[in-house]
Design an enzyme around this catalytic site. Structure first.
Site, PDB file in Angstrom:
ATOM      1  N   LYS A   1      52.829  35.898  29.026  1.00  0.00           N
ATOM      2  CA  LYS A   1      52.692  36.214  30.264  1.00  0.00           C
ATOM      3  C   LYS A   1      51.435  35.407  30.983  1.00  0.00           C
ATOM      4  O   LYS A   1      50.549  34.854  30.049  1.00  0.00           O
ATOM      5  CB  LYS A   1      52.624  37.648  30.718  1.00  0.00           C
ATOM      6  CG  LYS A   1      51.456  38.240  30.255  1.00  0.00           C
ATOM      7  CD  LYS A   1      51.678  39.989  30.314  1.00  0.00           C
ATOM      8  CE  LYS A   1      50.563  40.519  29.572  1.00  0.00           C
ATOM      9  NZ  LYS A   1      49.606  41.368  30.458  1.00  0.00           N
TER      10      LYS A   1
ATOM     11  N   ARG B   1      50.535  53.475  34.487  1.00  0.00           N
ATOM     12  CA  ARG B   1      50.872  52.359  35.438  1.00  0.00           C
ATOM     13  C   ARG B   1      52.476  52.510  35.860  1.00  0.00           C
ATOM     14  O   ARG B   1      52.523  52.621  36.774  1.00  0.00           O
ATOM     15  CB  ARG B   1      50.583  51.306  34.279  1.00  0.00           C
ATOM     16  CG  ARG B   1      50.562  49.894  35.065  1.00  0.00           C
ATOM     17  CD  ARG B   1      49.819  48.742  34.390  1.00  0.00           C
ATOM     18  NE  ARG B   1      50.445  48.624  33.141  1.00  0.00           N
ATOM     19  CZ  ARG B   1      49.943  47.465  32.289  1.00  0.00           C
ATOM     20  NH1 ARG B   1      48.724  46.690  32.510  1.00  0.00           N
ATOM     21  NH2 ARG B   1      50.546  47.496  31.051  1.00  0.00           N
TER      22      ARG B   1
ATOM     23  N   HIS C   1      52.645  51.740  26.352  1.00  0.00           N
ATOM     24  CA  HIS C   1      51.725  50.654  26.445  1.00  0.00           C
ATOM     25  C   HIS C   1      50.401  51.734  26.210  1.00  0.00           C
ATOM     26  O   HIS C   1      50.132  52.607  26.976  1.00  0.00           O
ATOM     27  CB  HIS C   1      51.595  49.818  27.293  1.00  0.00           C
ATOM     28  CG  HIS C   1      50.560  48.835  27.305  1.00  0.00           C
ATOM     29  ND1 HIS C   1      50.596  47.771  26.423  1.00  0.00           N
ATOM     30  CD2 HIS C   1      49.602  48.562  28.227  1.00  0.00           C
ATOM     31  CE1 HIS C   1      49.485  47.078  26.684  1.00  0.00           C
ATOM     32  NE2 HIS C   1      48.902  47.307  27.763  1.00  0.00           N
TER      33      HIS C   1
ATOM     34  N   ARG D   1      53.928  43.992  20.217  1.00  0.00           N
ATOM     35  CA  ARG D   1      53.742  43.039  21.223  1.00  0.00           C
ATOM     36  C   ARG D   1      52.348  42.323  21.160  1.00  0.00           C
ATOM     37  O   ARG D   1      51.296  43.076  21.191  1.00  0.00           O
ATOM     38  CB  ARG D   1      53.746  43.578  22.539  1.00  0.00           C
ATOM     39  CG  ARG D   1      55.178  44.213  23.002  1.00  0.00           C
ATOM     40  CD  ARG D   1      55.199  44.744  24.192  1.00  0.00           C
ATOM     41  NE  ARG D   1      54.163  45.711  24.803  1.00  0.00           N
ATOM     42  CZ  ARG D   1      54.162  47.112  24.279  1.00  0.00           C
ATOM     43  NH1 ARG D   1      55.142  47.635  23.976  1.00  0.00           N
ATOM     44  NH2 ARG D   1      53.212  47.817  24.753  1.00  0.00           N
TER      45      ARG D   1
ATOM     46  N   TYR E   1      23.292  23.541  45.946  1.00  0.00           N
ATOM     47  CA  TYR E   1      23.377  24.521  47.582  1.00  0.00           C
ATOM     48  C   TYR E   1      22.183  25.449  47.409  1.00  0.00           C
ATOM     49  O   TYR E   1      22.227  26.367  46.300  1.00  0.00           O
ATOM     50  CB  TYR E   1      24.628  25.252  47.500  1.00  0.00           C
ATOM     51  CG  TYR E   1      26.004  24.358  47.720  1.00  0.00           C
ATOM     52  CD1 TYR E   1      25.898  23.507  48.833  1.00  0.00           C
ATOM     53  CD2 TYR E   1      26.741  24.241  46.994  1.00  0.00           C
ATOM     54  CE1 TYR E   1      26.874  22.528  49.275  1.00  0.00           C
ATOM     55  CE2 TYR E   1      27.947  23.442  47.260  1.00  0.00           C
ATOM     56  CZ  TYR E   1      28.070  22.495  48.546  1.00  0.00           C
ATOM     57  OH  TYR E   1      29.052  21.645  48.625  1.00  0.00           O
TER      58      TYR E   1
ATOM     59  N   CYS F   1      29.304  24.300  42.049  1.00  0.00           N
ATOM     60  CA  CYS F   1      29.831  24.108  43.318  1.00  0.00           C
ATOM     61  C   CYS F   1      31.406  23.979  42.953  1.00  0.00           C
ATOM     62  O   CYS F   1      32.167  24.387  42.075  1.00  0.00           O
ATOM     63  CB  CYS F   1      29.666  22.348  43.547  1.00  0.00           C
ATOM     64  SG  CYS F   1      27.799  22.037  43.601  1.00  0.00           S
TER      65      CYS F   1
ATOM     66  N   ASP G   1      33.676  21.740  42.632  1.00  0.00           N
ATOM     67  CA  ASP G   1      34.376  20.518  41.661  1.00  0.00           C
ATOM     68  C   ASP G   1      33.375  20.250  40.729  1.00  0.00           C
ATOM     69  O   ASP G   1      33.474  19.324  39.892  1.00  0.00           O
ATOM     70  CB  ASP G   1      34.863  19.340  42.635  1.00  0.00           C
ATOM     71  CG  ASP G   1      35.609  19.970  43.938  1.00  0.00           C
ATOM     72  OD1 ASP G   1      36.475  20.793  43.480  1.00  0.00           O
ATOM     73  OD2 ASP G   1      34.882  19.815  44.894  1.00  0.00           O
TER      74      ASP G   1
HETATM   75  C1  PLP Z   1      53.016  46.134  28.566  1.00  0.00           C
HETATM   76  C2  PLP Z   1      52.037  45.156  27.689  1.00  0.00           C
HETATM   77  N1  PLP Z   1      52.367  44.849  26.315  1.00  0.00           N
HETATM   78  C3  PLP Z   1      51.518  44.218  25.475  1.00  0.00           C
HETATM   79  C4  PLP Z   1      50.273  43.553  26.118  1.00  0.00           C
HETATM   80  C5  PLP Z   1      49.762  42.716  25.069  1.00  0.00           C
HETATM   81  O1  PLP Z   1      48.305  43.047  24.912  1.00  0.00           O
HETATM   82  P1  PLP Z   1      47.203  42.359  24.106  1.00  0.00           P
HETATM   83  O2  PLP Z   1      47.103  40.942  24.801  1.00  0.00           O
HETATM   84  O3  PLP Z   1      46.115  43.263  23.978  1.00  0.00           O
HETATM   85  O4  PLP Z   1      47.897  42.195  22.816  1.00  0.00           O
HETATM   86  C6  PLP Z   1      50.112  43.799  27.479  1.00  0.00           C
HETATM   87  C7  PLP Z   1      48.722  43.018  28.117  1.00  0.00           C
HETATM   88  O5  PLP Z   1      48.464  43.057  29.022  1.00  0.00           O
HETATM   89  C8  PLP Z   1      50.918  44.401  28.261  1.00  0.00           C
HETATM   90  O6  PLP Z   1      50.549  44.599  29.503  1.00  0.00           O
END
Ligand code: PLP
Length: 374
Positions: free
Chosen positions: A43, A141, A171, A224, A270, A316, A318
């Site tokens: 993601k 969440r 999670h 995951r 700046y 700045c 850029d």
């Molecule tokens: C639902 C869910 N699963 C897995 C992950 C992966 O977590 P990590 O990057 O700590 O392995 C995330 C990351 O935010 C998540 O939101």
């Protein structure tokens, strides 16, 4: 011809070492029980590393599923990768369900309202829609929180045409911390809720990176794997307890585009907040807050010729300026993140300066910074 799309003129770039990503996944593979699948979390453009490139390497290295956050991310990955299942971890609108079914995109579900709405048209889907039920075991969440809610969502799916329960997951909120009270509570609740299902879905999963690497017995059918695929530890606690060394994949590099000697009393950038205390050499690098090198990084060191040089004055949009250890020439390589000679600037160093977590740093590098693959 679109010269601007084919050539890269500005020397500022993020270099992504795909072999580091491969190494991090292959070592996770060895660390996991043999039958546990790896879901590669790509993601947010693979935490800023480039979703397609990372996903391809992750699959080669053994990942069997990809996870993203949004429908748009899923479709972007699906355009490049045909067969590997993609799970969207976040809530999606009901209107996306037909596209998901058609493109083998698995959705996260957690309300009966959503299932009932989708079931009004799901009989017309050409392929069944796969879903994973999300359990909120303590993250607070999204997700079903009680046995009653799990049962209601499960029953609604079973009643609907063409929707299949492919998985169930939760999670963790504190898997990266030493204290295990909340973590243990989440594990217990999740296991209890999974057990209430009449049939175990194909994939039960809970572990993120931290739980995969440093916790026992929560691998279930899949983990995951996000942050450590990119070679970064989720927290200092996990860093100290890693089962294998991680290889960071991202470097951020640039070059000096201008060098000058300034006199005592001269100011930089700046607001004139930086005032030279004596004669000194100053270099300008073409990277600024529009690239994600935000103003809070003033004072952060970069590497030039293997030596540390601080960013001076305000950053700045850029460009920014660094105090050089000696006279240098235009074109000298500058490393903002990564190794140069004997030294290394790690993402953790930026995170500490910005009072944040390593996750935020690669995500904040903007799309203006080209990702170059090594
Ligand atoms: C639902 C869910 N699963 C897995 C992950 C992966 O977590 P990590 O990057 O700590 O392995 C995330 C990351 O935010 C998540 O939101």
């Amino acid at each position: 011809m679109n010269y601007h799309q084919q050539q890269q003129f500005r020397p500022t770039k993020a270099i992504i070492d795909l072999s580091a990503i491969r190494y991090n996944i292959e070592n996770l593979r060895k660390h996991l029980h043999a039958d546990v699948e790896i879901i590669a979390v790509v993601k947010a453009n693979a935490y800023g590393h480039g979703d397609i490139q990372v996903a391809k390497v992750a699959i080669e290295a053994g990942a069997t599923m990809l996870a993203v956050a949004t429908p748009e991310e899923a479709l972007h990955v699906r355009e490049a990768i045909e067969n590997t299942p993609i799970l969207i971890l976040g809530a999606v609108p009901e209107s996306f369900a037909p596209f998901a079914a058609e493109h083998n995109i698995t959705l996260t579900v957690f309300t009966t309202e959503w299932v009932n709405e989708v079931s009004k048209t799901s009989k017309d889907f050409k392929k069944p829609l796969k879903v994973h039920i999300k359990v909120d075991s303590g993250m607070g969440r999204i997700g079903v929180r009680t046995e009653k809610e799990v049962k209601a969502v499960y029953d609604a799916i079973i009643l609907a045409n063409n929707i299949e329960v492919d998985g169930i997951f939760t999670h963790f909120a504190t898997a990266d911390e030493e204290d295990t009270v909340q973590y243990n509570h989440q594990v217990k609740l999740f296991k209890e809720l999974v057990q209430t299902l009449p049939e175990k879905p194909r994939l039960v999963h809970a572990a993120n990176t931290a739980a995969s690497l440093v916790k026992e017995n929560v691998q279930f059918d899949a983990v995951r794997f996000g942050i450590s695929m990119y070679g970064l530890a989720p927290s200092p606690y996990v860093e100290k307890n890693l089962p294998y060394e991680l290889h960071p994949a991202l470097s951020l590099v640039s070059e000096l585009v201008y060098v000058k000697k300034i006199a005592k009393g001269d100011t930089i950038s700046y607001g004139g907040t930086y005032v030279a205390q004596q004669e000194e050499w100053v270099g300008t690098i073409p990277v600024g807050y529009a690239d994600g090198v935000i103003r809070g990084l003033s004072g952060q060191e970069v590497l030039v010729d293997g030596m540390r040089a601080p960013i001076i004055g305000r950053i700045c949009m850029d460009q920014c300026m660094i105090k050089l250890p000696r006279k240098m020439t235009v074109g000298e390589k500058v490393v903002l993140i990564g190794k140069q000679q004997q030294d290394e600037i790690r993402i953790q160093e930026w995170a500490d300066r910005l009072h944040t977590i390593v996750y935020e740093i690669p995500c904040m590098l903007s799309s203006r910074v080209p990702r170059v693959y090594d």
